[in-house]
Design an enzyme around this catalytic site. Structure first.
Site, PDB file in Angstrom:
ATOM      1  N   SER A 159      -8.229 -46.449  20.515  1.00  0.00           N
ATOM      2  CA  SER A 159      -7.184 -45.421  20.554  1.00  0.00           C
ATOM      3  C   SER A 159      -6.057 -45.861  19.630  1.00  0.00           C
ATOM      4  O   SER A 159      -5.997 -47.029  19.223  1.00  0.00           O
ATOM      5  CB  SER A 159      -6.651 -45.277  21.987  1.00  0.00           C
ATOM      6  OG  SER A 159      -5.461 -44.504  22.036  1.00  0.00           O
ATOM      7  N   TYR A 172      -3.879 -48.733  29.903  1.00  0.00           N
ATOM      8  CA  TYR A 172      -4.642 -48.071  28.844  1.00  0.00           C
ATOM      9  C   TYR A 172      -4.548 -48.871  27.544  1.00  0.00           C
ATOM     10  O   TYR A 172      -5.559 -49.112  26.869  1.00  0.00           O
ATOM     11  CB  TYR A 172      -4.097 -46.652  28.645  1.00  0.00           C
ATOM     12  CG  TYR A 172      -4.973 -45.759  27.800  1.00  0.00           C
ATOM     13  CD1 TYR A 172      -6.068 -45.092  28.366  1.00  0.00           C
ATOM     14  CD2 TYR A 172      -4.721 -45.563  26.454  1.00  0.00           C
ATOM     15  CE1 TYR A 172      -6.871 -44.258  27.593  1.00  0.00           C
ATOM     16  CE2 TYR A 172      -5.513 -44.737  25.682  1.00  0.00           C
ATOM     17  CZ  TYR A 172      -6.583 -44.089  26.251  1.00  0.00           C
ATOM     18  OH  TYR A 172      -7.384 -43.265  25.487  1.00  0.00           O
TER      19      TYR A 172
END
Length: 299
Positions: A159, A172
């Site tokens: 990401s 995350y």
């Protein structure tokens, strides 16, 4: 070193997280290009919808990527399925070599939003097991097949949050940084072989990840509901899953080692390189402006 081209069209691929979002986009794109597609997800209903949207050979598997043994069993199923399916597929007709497993897309992912102070350890562990352990499990399950055939690519989804740390995204970010480090190390181990490893860094993609996130309370203390927070996220995303799939496939086929998806990903990458300790001062301004626009639009 010159880039190695990695053909995907017409060759079998495996994709996790295929019930929606980028995974579904990849399955649909590659199926249209003639690739037999093995797809997996824990969401059985969504997986069925993806399978029904494909026009070519497809293998579906309800799979929890956290289960390493089940990932290995699925790899065996994919190998057997290719042996059964590929010889009768048009891509292997006219005396051309039978396609091999071209790519393994370890794409499944979930989200949690919380401050470190208020984090629920069980939520962070749930995310880590899916977003990082799931990638490791998938890599370890399918890598022996790719090494055996000396052909193919492991494509692991990180990401932009694997490029820089973002408040209220500690779990995350940690998992996506780990995916990046794991895949970069694997890529060096595979130097000189016919197998390669690619890291994908999507920016804001319009998927269900925000709506399926675990959010106990608004981390900004503004009283927003999870639905409102998801709507704000979706209002500032810049890339559709279909467009993301196109970018990823083009990057894989051209031999890129790191694929940035979306204009915001390029901005994120540039700022974190230019100012590695102060990037959030700039990103924070951009993100707050986008969130303010989204809130005004939602009124």
């Amino acid at each position: 070193m010159p880039r190695k081209s990695r053909p995907l069209s017409g060759h079998p691929v495996m994709i996790t997280g295929a019930a929606s979002g980028i995974g579904r986009g990849l399955a649909q794109l590659l199926s249209r290009r003639g690739s037999p597609v093995a797809i997996a997800d824990l969401d059985e209903a969504g997986l069925k919808q993806t399978a029904e949207s494909l026009g070519g050979p497809v293998l579906t598997r309800v799979l929890d990527v956290r289960d390493a043994a089940d990932q290995r069993a699925f790899a065996d199923e994919v190998r057997e399925w290719i042996d059964r399916t590929v010889p009768t597929h048009p891509a292997s007709s006219a005396g051309s070599p039978s396609p091999k497993l071209a790519a393994v897309f370890n794409n499944a992912g979930v989200a949690v939003s919380s401050s470190v102070l208020d984090a629920v350890p069980e939520d962070d562990e749930w995310l880590r097991q899916i977003n990082f352990d799931g990638v490791v499990n998938g890599t370890r399950a399918f890598l022996p097949l790719l090494v055996e055939q000396n052909f193919g690519v492991i494509v692991n989804t990180s990401s932009v949050y694997g490029l820089g740390g973002i408040p209220h995204q500690s779990a995350y970010c940690a998992a996506k940084f780990a995916v990046r480090g794991f895949t970069d190390a694997l890529r060096q181990e595979l130097r000189g072989t016919g197998v390669s490893a690619v890291t994908v860094h999507p920016g804001g993609i319009t998927t269900n990840i925000a709506r399926n996130a675990r959010i106990r309370k608004d981390p900004l203390g503004m009283g927003r509901t999870p639905e409102q927070m998801a709507a704000e996220f979706e209002a500032v995303t810049l890339t559709s899953p279909d467009k993301a799939a196109e970018i990823i496939c083009r990057g894989v086929e051209s031999g890129k080692a790191r694929i940035l998806v979306g204009p915001d990903a390029y901005l994120f990458d540039a700022i974190t390189r230019i100012t590695p300790t102060h990037y959030y001062d700039v990103l924070g301004l951009v993100m707050r402006a986008g969130q303010a626009r989204a809130r005004r639009a939602a009124r």
